[in-house]
Design an enzyme around this catalytic site. Structure first.
Site, PDB file in Angstrom:
ATOM      1  N   ARG A 103       0.888  -1.184   0.000  1.00 44.84           N
ATOM      2  CA  ARG A 103       0.000   0.000   0.000  1.00 44.84           C
ATOM      3  C   ARG A 103       0.911   1.215   0.000  1.00 44.84           C
ATOM      4  O   ARG A 103       1.571   1.510   0.996  1.00 44.84           O
ATOM      5  CB  ARG A 103      -0.903   0.010   1.233  1.00 44.84           C
ATOM      6  CG  ARG A 103      -1.614   1.345   1.417  1.00 44.84           C
ATOM      7  CD  ARG A 103      -2.760   1.284   2.385  1.00 44.84           C
ATOM      8  NE  ARG A 103      -3.858   0.522   1.822  1.00 44.84           N
ATOM      9  CZ  ARG A 103      -5.068   0.428   2.393  1.00 44.84           C
ATOM     10  NH1 ARG A 103      -5.314   1.069   3.525  1.00 44.84           N
ATOM     11  NH2 ARG A 103      -6.027  -0.270   1.810  1.00 44.84           N
TER      12      ARG A 103
ATOM     13  N   ARG B 188     -12.997  -9.419   1.380  1.00 46.54           N
ATOM     14  CA  ARG B 188     -11.585  -9.112   1.128  1.00 46.54           C
ATOM     15  C   ARG B 188     -10.746 -10.366   1.391  1.00 46.54           C
ATOM     16  O   ARG B 188      -9.828 -10.680   0.641  1.00 46.54           O
ATOM     17  CB  ARG B 188     -11.098  -7.963   2.033  1.00 46.54           C
ATOM     18  CG  ARG B 188     -11.749  -6.603   1.781  1.00 46.54           C
ATOM     19  CD  ARG B 188     -11.362  -6.032   0.430  1.00 46.54           C
ATOM     20  NE  ARG B 188      -9.936  -5.938   0.245  1.00 46.54           N
ATOM     21  CZ  ARG B 188      -9.172  -4.919   0.673  1.00 46.54           C
ATOM     22  NH1 ARG B 188      -9.723  -3.882   1.256  1.00 46.54           N
ATOM     23  NH2 ARG B 188      -7.865  -4.914   0.458  1.00 46.54           N
TER      24      ARG B 188
ATOM     25  N   CYS C 130     -16.468   0.654   0.714  1.00 49.32           N
ATOM     26  CA  CYS C 130     -15.202  -0.074   0.898  1.00 49.32           C
ATOM     27  C   CYS C 130     -14.714  -0.001   2.337  1.00 49.32           C
ATOM     28  O   CYS C 130     -13.933  -0.851   2.748  1.00 49.32           O
ATOM     29  CB  CYS C 130     -14.155   0.465  -0.072  1.00 49.32           C
ATOM     30  SG  CYS C 130     -13.912   2.245   0.038  1.00 49.32           S
TER      31      CYS C 130
ATOM     32  N   HIS D 295      -7.223   0.620  -6.374  1.00 47.54           N
ATOM     33  CA  HIS D 295      -7.384  -0.306  -5.247  1.00 47.54           C
ATOM     34  C   HIS D 295      -7.965  -1.626  -5.790  1.00 47.54           C
ATOM     35  O   HIS D 295      -9.112  -1.987  -5.539  1.00 47.54           O
ATOM     36  CB  HIS D 295      -8.319   0.315  -4.204  1.00 47.54           C
ATOM     37  CG  HIS D 295      -8.222  -0.302  -2.848  1.00 47.54           C
ATOM     38  ND1 HIS D 295      -7.472  -1.421  -2.576  1.00 47.54           N
ATOM     39  CD2 HIS D 295      -8.803   0.048  -1.656  1.00 47.54           C
ATOM     40  CE1 HIS D 295      -7.582  -1.723  -1.293  1.00 47.54           C
ATOM     41  NE2 HIS D 295      -8.381  -0.850  -0.707  1.00 47.54           N
TER      42      HIS D 295
ATOM     43  N   ASP E  31     -17.793   5.795  -1.148  1.00 51.61           N
ATOM     44  CA  ASP E  31     -16.455   5.807  -0.520  1.00 51.61           C
ATOM     45  C   ASP E  31     -16.323   7.153   0.193  1.00 51.61           C
ATOM     46  O   ASP E  31     -17.122   8.076  -0.050  1.00 51.61           O
ATOM     47  CB  ASP E  31     -15.386   5.631  -1.625  1.00 51.61           C
ATOM     48  CG  ASP E  31     -13.952   5.561  -1.090  1.00 51.61           C
ATOM     49  OD1 ASP E  31     -13.759   5.411   0.137  1.00 51.61           O
ATOM     50  OD2 ASP E  31     -13.008   5.673  -1.907  1.00 51.61           O
TER      51      ASP E  31
ATOM     52  N   GLN F 225      -9.584  -4.398  -3.451  1.00 49.57           N
ATOM     53  CA  GLN F 225     -10.894  -3.981  -2.950  1.00 49.57           C
ATOM     54  C   GLN F 225     -11.972  -4.337  -3.971  1.00 49.57           C
ATOM     55  O   GLN F 225     -13.018  -4.898  -3.640  1.00 49.57           O
ATOM     56  CB  GLN F 225     -10.897  -2.461  -2.705  1.00 49.57           C
ATOM     57  CG  GLN F 225     -12.236  -1.921  -2.268  1.00 49.57           C
ATOM     58  CD  GLN F 225     -12.645  -2.439  -0.897  1.00 49.57           C
ATOM     59  OE1 GLN F 225     -11.874  -2.342   0.036  1.00 49.57           O
ATOM     60  NE2 GLN F 225     -13.840  -2.995  -0.777  1.00 49.57           N
TER      61      GLN F 225
HETATM   62  N1   CP Z   1     -11.054  -0.885   2.426  1.00 46.31           N
HETATM   63  C1   CP Z   1      -9.795  -0.872   2.859  1.00 46.31           C
HETATM   64  O1   CP Z   1      -8.840  -0.948   2.095  1.00 46.31           O
HETATM   65  O2   CP Z   1      -9.677  -0.766   4.213  1.00 46.31           O
HETATM   66  P1   CP Z   1      -8.323  -0.477   4.990  1.00 46.31           P
HETATM   67  O3   CP Z   1      -7.878   0.915   4.615  1.00 46.31           O
HETATM   68  O4   CP Z   1      -8.689  -0.580   6.453  1.00 46.31           O
HETATM   69  O5   CP Z   1      -7.292  -1.480   4.593  1.00 46.31           O
HETATM   70  N1  NVA Z   2     -10.500   6.305  -1.252  1.00 43.46           N
HETATM   71  C1  NVA Z   2     -10.119   5.804   0.044  1.00 43.46           C
HETATM   72  C2  NVA Z   2     -10.198   4.325   0.073  1.00 43.46           C
HETATM   73  C3  NVA Z   2      -9.912   3.694   1.415  1.00 43.46           C
HETATM   74  C4  NVA Z   2      -9.960   2.202   1.387  1.00 43.46           C
HETATM   75  C5  NVA Z   2      -8.720   6.281   0.376  1.00 43.46           C
HETATM   76  O1  NVA Z   2      -7.879   6.330  -0.529  1.00 43.46           O
HETATM   77  O2  NVA Z   2      -8.468   6.626   1.527  1.00 43.46           O
END
Ligand code: CP
Ligand code: NVA
Length: 321
Positions: free
Chosen positions: A105, A294, A266, A132, A226, A135
């Protein structure tokens, strides 16, 4: 199919074709209903890099790796200090000597691509500011469970046209989802993303981008949202609250959709911003099943990526020669 996925990277959902996405979902659903995926990660170590916070992604990946017989090693932003203590490429050249794959990430998709370029084992996106993909694999699995189909499912995405939306646009184009994106003016997906989705689109499948949710909710199967303020955008929170305020997924907005429509998010959710607690915790919400998926989708993905792939080993002789 597993041979086709074996050893590959997943940096974008568009790295997968329609049959491959179907295979991930089929294996994930089989695992969820008690099917044994064996131990394709036995003796394998996977490094997880988290430059941004996470709950679902990190825990679901760690559990998935453990259940498949492997060993996860989590590294966090403040210890690895990517680009500051070491470059993405140097980090990856080292991890390549120890680990069989990387799940990352990162803020930057460019850094993710650099890591993939220096690793022999698979590299999987755990989210960047651009996409993502994992997701959306879980999301597609949820859509299939809820509606019984993916091709032709009517999904209304209400929110920012950024990372999750981008993976959704590509996935919808690949799988034939009828995706309708609704965002405030100025928050639309980038032109290059829309062009990319248009290129991926098969005949007869479409997506739209607009500003008015009332125009697209009438026959929706899924209402998806989101956060308005993504990770790294915290300084813009007040302005975003004003710009997105009319797009809150609340009971009034949900009443524009059929009563059979299901709500997805998400997560993490900012209750009272993009979604009300009444909707998130209400009878239409499938967000916690979606979050559970997930785990199953990633178990399927990992088992297919590592099925039969030889474990890359660098012998001392090879390093010295
Ligand atoms: N949806 C998602 O990616 O959650 P986290 O940021 O908690 O990993
Ligand atoms: N769009 C959000 C998604 C989190 C899973 C972010 O980037 O924070």
């Amino acid at each position: 199919m597993s041979r086709e996925l074996s050893g590959r990277d997943l940096l974008s959902i568009s790295d997968l074709g329609r049959d491959e996405i179907d295979e991930v979902l089929a294996v994930g659903l089989r695992a969820k209903s008690g099917g044994d995926l064996g131990a394709p990660l036995a003796e394998r170590n996977l490094a997880l890099i988290f430059q941004r916070p996470s709950n679902r992604t990190r825990v679901s990946f760690e559990v998935a790796i453990n259940r498949l017989g492997g060993h996860p090693i989590a590294l966090f932003g403040d210890e690895i200090r990517l680009g500051e203590r070491e470059s993405a490429t140097d980090i990856a050249r080292i991890l390549d000597r120890y680990a069989d794959g990387v799940i990352a990430r990162l803020v930057s998709q460019r850094d993710l691509i650099a890591i993939a370029g220096a690793m022999r084992g698979p590299v999987i996106s755990a989210m960047t500011d651009v996409e993502h993909p994992c997701q959306v694999l879980a999301d597609l699995m949820t859509v299939r469970e809820v509606t019984g189909r993916i091709a032709g499912a009517r999904v209304v995405y209400i929110g920012d046209g950024n990372n999750v939306c981008t993976s959704w646009l590509y996935a919808a184009a690949i799988c034939g989802v009828d995706l309708r994106v609704v965002c405030p003016p100025g928050y639309e997906p980038r032109e290059s993303v829309l062009d990319g989705a248009a290129r991926l689109r098969g005949n007869g499948t479409g997506f739209s981008v607009g500003h008015d949710p009332t125009a697209v909710l009438g026959d929706a199967d899924i209402v998806y949202t989101d956060v308005w303020t993504s990770m790294g955008q915290e300084a813009e929170q007040q302005r975003r609250r004003e710009d997105f305020g009319h797009l809150q997924v609340n009971e009034r907005l949900l009443s524009l959709a059929p009563s059979s429509a299901r709500v997805m998010h998400c997560l993490p959710a900012h209750r009272g911003e993009e979604i009300t607690a009444a909707v998130l915790d209400g009878p239409s919400s499938v967000v916690f099943d979606q979050a559970e998926n997930r785990l199953w989708a990633q178990m399927a993905l990992l088992s297919l990526l590592f099925a039969g792939a030889p474990r890359p080993r660098t012998s001392t002789a090879a390093v010295l020669s």
